[in-house]
Design a protein around this motif. Structure first.
Motif, PDB file in Angstrom:
ATOM      1  N   ALA A   1      24.069  53.639   7.346  1.00 40.70           N
ATOM      2  CA  ALA A   1      22.750  53.453   6.735  1.00 40.70           C
ATOM      3  C   ALA A   1      22.882  53.124   5.251  1.00 40.70           C
ATOM      4  O   ALA A   1      22.181  52.258   4.729  1.00 40.70           O
ATOM      5  N   PHE A   2      23.794  53.779   4.563  1.00 44.59           N
ATOM      6  CA  PHE A   2      24.013  53.499   3.141  1.00 44.59           C
ATOM      7  C   PHE A   2      24.479  52.058   2.941  1.00 44.59           C
ATOM      8  O   PHE A   2      23.990  51.350   2.063  1.00 44.59           O
ATOM      9  N   LEU A   3      25.415  51.613   3.759  1.00 50.21           N
ATOM     10  CA  LEU A   3      25.937  50.252   3.615  1.00 50.21           C
ATOM     11  C   LEU A   3      24.882  49.199   3.921  1.00 50.21           C
ATOM     12  O   LEU A   3      24.826  48.154   3.271  1.00 50.21           O
ATOM     13  N   VAL A   4      24.050  49.460   4.882  1.00 53.04           N
ATOM     14  CA  VAL A   4      23.020  48.495   5.258  1.00 53.04           C
ATOM     15  C   VAL A   4      21.914  48.454   4.210  1.00 53.04           C
ATOM     16  O   VAL A   4      21.435  47.379   3.839  1.00 53.04           O
ATOM     17  N   LEU A   5      21.517  49.604   3.706  1.00 48.54           N
ATOM     18  CA  LEU A   5      20.363  49.662   2.808  1.00 48.54           C
ATOM     19  C   LEU A   5      20.701  49.410   1.349  1.00 48.54           C
ATOM     20  O   LEU A   5      19.809  49.141   0.561  1.00 48.54           O
ATOM     21  N   ARG A   6      21.945  49.478   0.945  1.00 50.44           N
ATOM     22  CA  ARG A   6      22.246  49.306  -0.476  1.00 50.44           C
ATOM     23  C   ARG A   6      22.074  47.865  -0.932  1.00 50.44           C
ATOM     24  O   ARG A   6      21.909  47.599  -2.104  1.00 50.44           O
ATOM     25  N   GLU A   7      22.122  46.915  -0.018  1.00 53.66           N
ATOM     26  CA  GLU A   7      21.951  45.515  -0.375  1.00 53.66           C
ATOM     27  C   GLU A   7      20.491  45.143  -0.608  1.00 53.66           C
ATOM     28  O   GLU A   7      20.200  44.096  -1.141  1.00 53.66           O
ATOM     29  N   ARG A   8      19.591  45.980  -0.220  1.00 57.70           N
ATOM     30  CA  ARG A   8      18.167  45.679  -0.379  1.00 57.70           C
ATOM     31  C   ARG A   8      17.716  46.084  -1.768  1.00 57.70           C
ATOM     32  O   ARG A   8      17.824  47.233  -2.165  1.00 57.70           O
ATOM     33  N   ARG A   9      17.188  45.136  -2.497  1.00 58.25           N
ATOM     34  CA  ARG A   9      16.661  45.396  -3.825  1.00 58.25           C
ATOM     35  C   ARG A   9      15.177  45.063  -3.822  1.00 58.25           C
ATOM     36  O   ARG A   9      14.765  44.003  -3.367  1.00 58.25           O
ATOM     37  N   VAL A  10      14.396  45.946  -4.359  1.00 55.77           N
ATOM     38  CA  VAL A  10      12.958  45.731  -4.460  1.00 55.77           C
ATOM     39  C   VAL A  10      12.697  45.096  -5.814  1.00 55.77           C
ATOM     40  O   VAL A  10      13.116  45.629  -6.842  1.00 55.77           O
ATOM     41  N   PRO A  11      12.017  43.958  -5.849  1.00 56.68           N
ATOM     42  CA  PRO A  11      11.760  43.328  -7.138  1.00 56.68           C
ATOM     43  C   PRO A  11      10.833  44.194  -7.987  1.00 56.68           C
ATOM     44  O   PRO A  11       9.960  44.898  -7.482  1.00 56.68           O
ATOM     45  N   ALA A  12      11.044  44.116  -9.294  1.00 55.06           N
ATOM     46  CA  ALA A  12      10.207  44.882 -10.218  1.00 55.06           C
ATOM     47  C   ALA A  12       8.794  44.315 -10.194  1.00 55.06           C
ATOM     48  O   ALA A  12       8.604  43.098 -10.137  1.00 55.06           O
ATOM     49  N   PRO A  13       7.795  45.193 -10.217  1.00 55.11           N
ATOM     50  CA  PRO A  13       6.424  44.687 -10.205  1.00 55.11           C
ATOM     51  C   PRO A  13       6.122  43.956 -11.520  1.00 55.11           C
ATOM     52  O   PRO A  13       6.540  44.364 -12.588  1.00 55.11           O
ATOM     53  N   GLY A  14       5.433  42.874 -11.415  1.00 61.39           N
ATOM     54  CA  GLY A  14       5.069  42.090 -12.586  1.00 61.39           C
ATOM     55  C   GLY A  14       3.662  41.548 -12.417  1.00 61.39           C
ATOM     56  O   GLY A  14       2.995  41.794 -11.418  1.00 61.39           O
ATOM     57  N   PRO A  15       3.212  40.812 -13.390  1.00 66.12           N
ATOM     58  CA  PRO A  15       1.855  40.251 -13.269  1.00 66.12           C
ATOM     59  C   PRO A  15       1.802  39.232 -12.142  1.00 66.12           C
ATOM     60  O   PRO A  15       2.774  38.550 -11.851  1.00 66.12           O
TER      61      PRO A  15
END
Length: 75
Positions: free
Chosen positions: A44-58
């Protein structure tokens, strides 16, 4: 129930064999589960570490929008 059946037959070795089989099976199931949980955590760590949530912006303005039509940003 196994002691009842062993008592009916008079075979105490049957009760001992059933007890040993049950204990061995439970021990094996525990060992497999104990090894599987950390393996699943690493997977689970290996699969999920590649996912990055973009920073919220306007929010981008729609095409052709004027200054009054653009969404207001609040901080």
């Amino acid at each position: 129930m196994r002691t009842v059946f062993a008592g009916r037959t008079g075979d105490t070795a049957l009760a001992g064999a059933a007890r040993e089989a049950f204990t061995s099976a439970m021990s094996t199931a525990f060992a497999v589960s104990a090894a599987g949980v950390p393996a699943a955590a690493v997977l689970a760590f290996l699969v999920l570490r590649e996912r990055r949530v973009p920073a919220p912006g306007p929010e981008p303005a729609p095409e052709g929008a004027t200054a009054q039509e653009r969404p207001a940003t609040s901080f």
